[in-house]
Design a protein around this motif. Structure first.
Motif, PDB file in Angstrom:
ATOM      1  N   ALA A 210       0.834  -1.202   0.000  1.00 53.03           N
ATOM      2  CA  ALA A 210       0.000   0.000   0.000  1.00 53.03           C
ATOM      3  C   ALA A 210       0.868   1.251   0.000  1.00 53.03           C
ATOM      4  O   ALA A 210       1.957   1.278   0.587  1.00 53.03           O
ATOM      5  N   TYR A 211       0.337   2.296  -0.639  1.00 49.47           N
ATOM      6  CA  TYR A 211       0.983   3.614  -0.643  1.00 49.47           C
ATOM      7  C   TYR A 211      -0.100   4.653  -0.402  1.00 49.47           C
ATOM      8  O   TYR A 211      -1.164   4.632  -1.048  1.00 49.47           O
ATOM      9  N   ILE A 212       0.140   5.553   0.540  1.00 53.32           N
ATOM     10  CA  ILE A 212      -0.840   6.581   0.894  1.00 53.32           C
ATOM     11  C   ILE A 212      -0.143   7.940   0.928  1.00 53.32           C
ATOM     12  O   ILE A 212       0.917   8.093   1.546  1.00 53.32           O
ATOM     13  N   SER A 214      -1.344  11.945   1.725  1.00 54.87           N
ATOM     14  CA  SER A 214      -2.506  12.661   2.239  1.00 54.87           C
ATOM     15  C   SER A 214      -2.126  14.041   2.787  1.00 54.87           C
ATOM     16  O   SER A 214      -1.685  14.152   3.935  1.00 54.87           O
ATOM     17  N   ASP A 240      -6.552  12.706  -0.726  1.00 55.27           N
ATOM     18  CA  ASP A 240      -5.980  11.387  -0.421  1.00 55.27           C
ATOM     19  C   ASP A 240      -5.722  10.633  -1.714  1.00 55.27           C
ATOM     20  O   ASP A 240      -6.615  10.519  -2.567  1.00 55.27           O
ATOM     21  N   ASN A 242      -4.426   6.876  -2.704  1.00 52.72           N
ATOM     22  CA  ASN A 242      -4.139   5.550  -2.167  1.00 52.72           C
ATOM     23  C   ASN A 242      -3.917   4.565  -3.309  1.00 52.72           C
ATOM     24  O   ASN A 242      -4.635   4.590  -4.305  1.00 52.72           O
ATOM     25  N   ARG A 243      -2.938   3.704  -3.137  1.00 50.39           N
ATOM     26  CA  ARG A 243      -2.707   2.617  -4.084  1.00 50.39           C
ATOM     27  C   ARG A 243      -2.496   1.332  -3.295  1.00 50.39           C
ATOM     28  O   ARG A 243      -1.724   1.288  -2.350  1.00 50.39           O
ATOM     29  N   GLY A 244      -3.222   0.295  -3.692  1.00 45.33           N
ATOM     30  CA  GLY A 244      -3.090  -0.986  -3.015  1.00 45.33           C
ATOM     31  C   GLY A 244      -2.864  -2.108  -4.014  1.00 45.33           C
ATOM     32  O   GLY A 244      -3.484  -2.139  -5.076  1.00 45.33           O
TER      33      GLY A 244
END
Length: 282
Positions: A210-212, A214, A240, A242-244
């Motif tokens: 995951a990459y966040i 914000s 925000d 987000n990448r998962g």
């Protein structure tokens, strides 16, 4: 946390704890006065553990090591009685071992039928009950002990995380109200590898990455402390990204050999306005 923890007096705090499994946890903090307008505080915490409660009976490795640390710097700028600014920068990392999920053998050793008789009767019996891979090879935990496991290396069992951020809080004491601006940003990158079957077979191994990113902004106006009517109002905005990613590996599964890759990307923008007032009745 936007509460200033700085002081104009030099100070130093420390704490060191020891525990089972080679645990060492230390917390250090110190700060003081730089000059008439600036104070500072630095804090650091770390948790180190060389093993956990799980043991791989095939490799002899103890599983559950912990390597986690974080650092924060605060700078408090107060050039006058009508303005002050709090700057914060923080960061941390972790490179630890995940607990491995415990697999309970549920297939009959001779027929491969599910469930085996002991499991159907509500009890665990490793040996008469086994797990199979796609080649028909069987395995079971000879210890029947959740602390004794076997792991597969498709993704490993590491928990890796790096996180950091910064914030700036500016406060103006104006003649009729207080104006506050809070700007912040957080970045977090995480990789969690899991062996869900706790067998030497790759029955269900997965990794979550995951990459966040914000950033946020808040602008707030509020009444003075000596005002008879207490009020506050403001606006808030955030973004925000987000990448998962979730790769999963079932290479040795007896019925569903496959590999799966799932990815999700999400972007959000949020806006809000708020207000509140308290009026004395009597």
């Amino acid at each position: 946390d936007n509460t200033p923890r700085t002081t104009d007096k030099d100070e130093f705090d420390r704490r060191i704890d020891f525990g089972n499994y080679g645990l060492i946890e230390a917390e250090l903090a110190g700060g003081g006065r730089i000059n008439d307008a600036w104070n500072y505080r630095v804090s650091f915490i770390t948790r180190q553990q060389d093993r956990g409660w799980q043991h791989d009976y095939l490799t002899g490795q103890n599983i559950g090591s912990v390597n986690r640390s974080a650092l924060r710097l605060q700078l408090d700028f107060h050039p006058s009685t009508t303005f002050n600014m709090l700057l914060q920068v923080w960061g941390g990392y972790e490179n630890s071992q995940n607990q491995i999920g415990q697999d309970i053998a549920e297939l009959d050793r001779n027929t491969g039928a599910y469930p085996c008789a002991p499991v159907a009767a509500g009890r665990r019996d490793e040996g008469p009950c086994v797990a199979f891979n796609k080649y028909g090879h069987s395995v079971y935990n000879p210890n029947s002990d959740p602390r004794q496991i076997a792991s597969s290396p498709a993704f490993g069992n590491r928990l890796r995380n790096t996180a950091g951020g910064a914030s700036a809080q500016l406060v103006w004491q104006l003649p009729s109200f207080t104006l506050t601006s809070i700007t912040g940003v957080t970045v977090d990158e995480n990789q969690t590898a899991t062996d869900s079957s706790a067998t030497p077979f790759v029955l269900l191994d997965n990794s979550f990455n995951a990459y966040i990113f914000s950033p946020t902004e808040e602008l707030r106006a509020s009444s003075l402390d000596d005002s008879s009517i207490k009020w506050t109002t403001g606006i808030y905005a955030s973004y925000d990204k987000n990448r998962g990613e979730l790769p999963a590996n079932l290479d040795d599964h007896p019925f569903a050999q496959t590999r799966v890759y799932t990815r999700c990307d999400q972007k959000d923008k949020s806006y809000a306005a708020y207000g509140q007032a308290e009026l004395p009745i009597v």
